[in-house]
Motif scaffolding. Sequence first.
Motif, PDB file in Angstrom:
ATOM      1  N   GLY A   1       0.782  -1.311  -0.168  1.00  0.00           N
ATOM      2  CA  GLY A   1      -0.001   0.015  -0.161  1.00  0.00           C
ATOM      3  C   GLY A   1       0.862   1.212   0.041  1.00  0.00           C
ATOM      4  O   GLY A   1       0.313   2.334   0.160  1.00  0.00           O
ATOM      5  N   ALA A   2       2.129   1.152  -0.283  1.00  0.00           N
ATOM      6  CA  ALA A   2       3.104   2.311  -0.251  1.00  0.00           C
ATOM      7  C   ALA A   2       3.064   3.103  -1.594  1.00  0.00           C
ATOM      8  O   ALA A   2       3.196   2.263  -2.558  1.00  0.00           O
ATOM      9  N   ALA A   3       3.312   4.127  -1.882  1.00  0.00           N
ATOM     10  CA  ALA A   3       3.577   4.904  -2.862  1.00  0.00           C
ATOM     11  C   ALA A   3       4.761   5.621  -2.614  1.00  0.00           C
ATOM     12  O   ALA A   3       4.985   6.254  -1.979  1.00  0.00           O
ATOM     13  N   CYS A   4       5.847   5.352  -3.564  1.00  0.00           N
ATOM     14  CA  CYS A   4       7.315   5.871  -3.246  1.00  0.00           C
ATOM     15  C   CYS A   4       7.787   6.791  -4.386  1.00  0.00           C
ATOM     16  O   CYS A   4       7.505   6.619  -5.576  1.00  0.00           O
ATOM     17  N   ASP A   5       8.884   7.416  -4.085  1.00  0.00           N
ATOM     18  CA  ASP A   5       9.644   8.261  -5.159  1.00  0.00           C
ATOM     19  C   ASP A   5      10.935   7.420  -4.992  1.00  0.00           C
ATOM     20  O   ASP A   5      11.531   7.235  -4.259  1.00  0.00           O
ATOM     21  N   ASP A   6      11.383   6.768  -6.415  1.00  0.00           N
ATOM     22  CA  ASP A   6      12.492   5.959  -6.518  1.00  0.00           C
ATOM     23  C   ASP A   6      13.503   6.686  -6.870  1.00  0.00           C
ATOM     24  O   ASP A   6      14.586   6.193  -7.726  1.00  0.00           O
ATOM     25  N   LYS A   7      13.602   7.987  -6.835  1.00  0.00           N
ATOM     26  CA  LYS A   7      14.624   8.906  -7.409  1.00  0.00           C
ATOM     27  C   LYS A   7      14.879  10.039  -6.606  1.00  0.00           C
ATOM     28  O   LYS A   7      14.150  10.248  -5.611  1.00  0.00           O
ATOM     29  N   ALA A   8      16.397  10.345  -6.592  1.00  0.00           N
ATOM     30  CA  ALA A   8      16.920  11.650  -5.703  1.00  0.00           C
ATOM     31  C   ALA A   8      18.033  12.254  -6.146  1.00  0.00           C
ATOM     32  O   ALA A   8      18.624  11.764  -7.172  1.00  0.00           O
ATOM     33  N   THR A   9      18.234  13.549  -5.596  1.00  0.00           N
ATOM     34  CA  THR A   9      19.564  14.228  -6.227  1.00  0.00           C
ATOM     35  C   THR A   9      20.467  14.060  -5.054  1.00  0.00           C
ATOM     36  O   THR A   9      20.434  13.978  -4.022  1.00  0.00           O
ATOM     37  N   THR A  10      21.723  13.582  -5.489  1.00  0.00           N
ATOM     38  CA  THR A  10      22.712  13.289  -4.406  1.00  0.00           C
ATOM     39  C   THR A  10      24.060  14.273  -4.603  1.00  0.00           C
ATOM     40  O   THR A  10      24.000  15.057  -5.804  1.00  0.00           O
ATOM     41  N   TRP A  11      24.867  14.230  -3.544  1.00  0.00           N
ATOM     42  CA  TRP A  11      26.128  15.110  -3.606  1.00  0.00           C
ATOM     43  C   TRP A  11      27.179  14.198  -3.121  1.00  0.00           C
ATOM     44  O   TRP A  11      26.827  13.371  -2.401  1.00  0.00           O
ATOM     45  N   LYS A  12      28.382  14.305  -3.516  1.00  0.00           N
ATOM     46  CA  LYS A  12      29.237  13.515  -3.005  1.00  0.00           C
ATOM     47  C   LYS A  12      30.345  14.456  -2.892  1.00  0.00           C
ATOM     48  O   LYS A  12      30.953  15.215  -3.612  1.00  0.00           O
ATOM     49  N   LEU A  13      31.433  14.474  -1.592  1.00  0.00           N
ATOM     50  CA  LEU A  13      32.783  14.907  -1.471  1.00  0.00           C
ATOM     51  C   LEU A  13      33.596  13.819  -1.794  1.00  0.00           C
ATOM     52  O   LEU A  13      33.421  12.753  -1.268  1.00  0.00           O
ATOM     53  N   PHE A  14      34.797  13.882  -2.421  1.00  0.00           N
ATOM     54  CA  PHE A  14      35.818  12.805  -2.519  1.00  0.00           C
ATOM     55  C   PHE A  14      37.214  13.422  -2.765  1.00  0.00           C
ATOM     56  O   PHE A  14      37.439  14.664  -2.870  1.00  0.00           O
ATOM     57  N   GLY A  15      38.063  12.552  -2.528  1.00  0.00           N
ATOM     58  CA  GLY A  15      39.389  12.817  -2.484  1.00  0.00           C
ATOM     59  C   GLY A  15      40.256  11.759  -2.584  1.00  0.00           C
ATOM     60  O   GLY A  15      39.753  10.488  -2.415  1.00  0.00           O
ATOM     61  N   GLY A  16      41.420  11.875  -2.885  1.00  0.00           N
ATOM     62  CA  GLY A  16      42.410  10.569  -3.138  1.00  0.00           C
ATOM     63  C   GLY A  16      43.569  10.721  -3.633  1.00  0.00           C
ATOM     64  O   GLY A  16      44.027  12.059  -3.556  1.00  0.00           O
ATOM     65  N   TYR A  17      44.197   9.918  -4.091  1.00  0.00           N
ATOM     66  CA  TYR A  17      45.695   9.955  -4.593  1.00  0.00           C
ATOM     67  C   TYR A  17      45.766   9.238  -5.990  1.00  0.00           C
ATOM     68  O   TYR A  17      45.284   8.028  -6.217  1.00  0.00           O
ATOM     69  N   GLN A  18      46.290  10.122  -6.791  1.00  0.00           N
ATOM     70  CA  GLN A  18      46.752   9.447  -8.180  1.00  0.00           C
ATOM     71  C   GLN A  18      48.180   8.955  -8.291  1.00  0.00           C
ATOM     72  O   GLN A  18      49.107   9.763  -8.121  1.00  0.00           O
ATOM     73  N   PHE A  19      48.481   7.644  -8.173  1.00  0.00           N
ATOM     74  CA  PHE A  19      49.610   7.038  -8.235  1.00  0.00           C
ATOM     75  C   PHE A  19      50.486   7.314  -9.412  1.00  0.00           C
ATOM     76  O   PHE A  19      51.797   7.809  -9.328  1.00  0.00           O
ATOM     77  N   ASN A  20      49.692   7.404 -10.731  1.00  0.00           N
ATOM     78  CA  ASN A  20      50.381   7.500 -12.057  1.00  0.00           C
ATOM     79  C   ASN A  20      49.236   7.846 -13.019  1.00  0.00           C
ATOM     80  O   ASN A  20      48.188   7.974 -12.492  1.00  0.00           O
ATOM     81  N   SER A  21      49.583   7.886 -14.159  1.00  0.00           N
ATOM     82  CA  SER A  21      48.610   8.198 -15.229  1.00  0.00           C
ATOM     83  C   SER A  21      47.460   7.051 -15.228  1.00  0.00           C
ATOM     84  O   SER A  21      46.351   7.439 -15.955  1.00  0.00           O
ATOM     85  N   TYR A  22      47.552   5.894 -14.842  1.00  0.00           N
ATOM     86  CA  TYR A  22      46.703   4.794 -14.917  1.00  0.00           C
ATOM     87  C   TYR A  22      45.912   4.330 -13.875  1.00  0.00           C
ATOM     88  O   TYR A  22      45.020   3.576 -13.798  1.00  0.00           O
ATOM     89  N   LEU A  23      46.484   4.611 -12.297  1.00  0.00           N
ATOM     90  CA  LEU A  23      45.959   3.834 -11.277  1.00  0.00           C
ATOM     91  C   LEU A  23      45.887   5.082  -9.976  1.00  0.00           C
ATOM     92  O   LEU A  23      46.639   5.779  -9.949  1.00  0.00           O
ATOM     93  N   GLY A  24      44.769   4.964  -9.433  1.00  0.00           N
ATOM     94  CA  GLY A  24      44.536   5.890  -8.158  1.00  0.00           C
ATOM     95  C   GLY A  24      43.568   5.197  -7.272  1.00  0.00           C
ATOM     96  O   GLY A  24      42.948   4.063  -7.635  1.00  0.00           O
ATOM     97  N   ILE A  25      43.496   5.740  -6.173  1.00  0.00           N
ATOM     98  CA  ILE A  25      42.443   5.425  -5.254  1.00  0.00           C
ATOM     99  C   ILE A  25      41.803   6.646  -4.680  1.00  0.00           C
ATOM    100  O   ILE A  25      42.336   7.746  -4.765  1.00  0.00           O
ATOM    101  N   GLU A  26      40.345   6.369  -4.492  1.00  0.00           N
ATOM    102  CA  GLU A  26      39.685   7.544  -4.162  1.00  0.00           C
ATOM    103  C   GLU A  26      38.714   7.216  -2.951  1.00  0.00           C
ATOM    104  O   GLU A  26      38.019   6.163  -2.868  1.00  0.00           O
ATOM    105  N   LEU A  27      38.439   8.156  -1.966  1.00  0.00           N
ATOM    106  CA  LEU A  27      37.665   7.981  -0.939  1.00  0.00           C
ATOM    107  C   LEU A  27      36.528   8.901  -0.983  1.00  0.00           C
ATOM    108  O   LEU A  27      36.913  10.030  -1.591  1.00  0.00           O
ATOM    109  N   GLY A  28      35.086   8.688  -0.694  1.00  0.00           N
ATOM    110  CA  GLY A  28      34.013   9.612  -0.762  1.00  0.00           C
ATOM    111  C   GLY A  28      33.183   9.528   0.257  1.00  0.00           C
ATOM    112  O   GLY A  28      32.903   8.325   0.952  1.00  0.00           O
ATOM    113  N   ILE A  29      32.524  10.451   0.389  1.00  0.00           N
ATOM    114  CA  ILE A  29      31.125  10.550   1.201  1.00  0.00           C
ATOM    115  C   ILE A  29      30.168  11.101   0.435  1.00  0.00           C
ATOM    116  O   ILE A  29      30.128  12.130  -0.163  1.00  0.00           O
TER     117      ILE A  29
END
Length: 172
Positions: free
Chosen positions: A26-54
Amino acid sequence: QDSSWFVGVSVSYLKSDETCPGATVGAACDDKATTWKLFGGYQFNSYLGIELGISDMGDWPASVSGLGPATAKFRVFETVLVATLPLGQRFSIYGKAGAYQWDADYTFPAGVAGSADSNDKDLTYGAGVRINFTRNAALRLEWQRYNKPGDPATARRVNTGKAGVGAPRSVL
């Protein structure tokens, strides 16, 4: 490209793969949302990096027939490896994969229950295009999938995907 630290912000449009992530009879829902993200990380070289985000995945409202409004608010903390293929100096394509921890706060109609909190972890992956404007500023267009956020005891687990635009900036 030399190795460097980076930070950024993005805004996305999120949609679940089901019509009602709060899946109550019996529920009617909204299955869409607008989101935001803050992220940061380290790019080891041109091909590989790691990223953390919230990410704040937005509020998911529902209306339960005869009982009133309910909402689910999701937050995501993620760690991903990013594999990049440069296509010249200005453009590159990339893929990302890793893990995420989600945290959800549920508020139910007064006739059902007050609220609930839950969290868990799962896998995420995505792909995108990066356009470099300068050595320190870029624009990213990306799609990312989050496998099964949500608590089956309070709602239901559903897959969600988001598409958005982000602006990373090298800081060192």
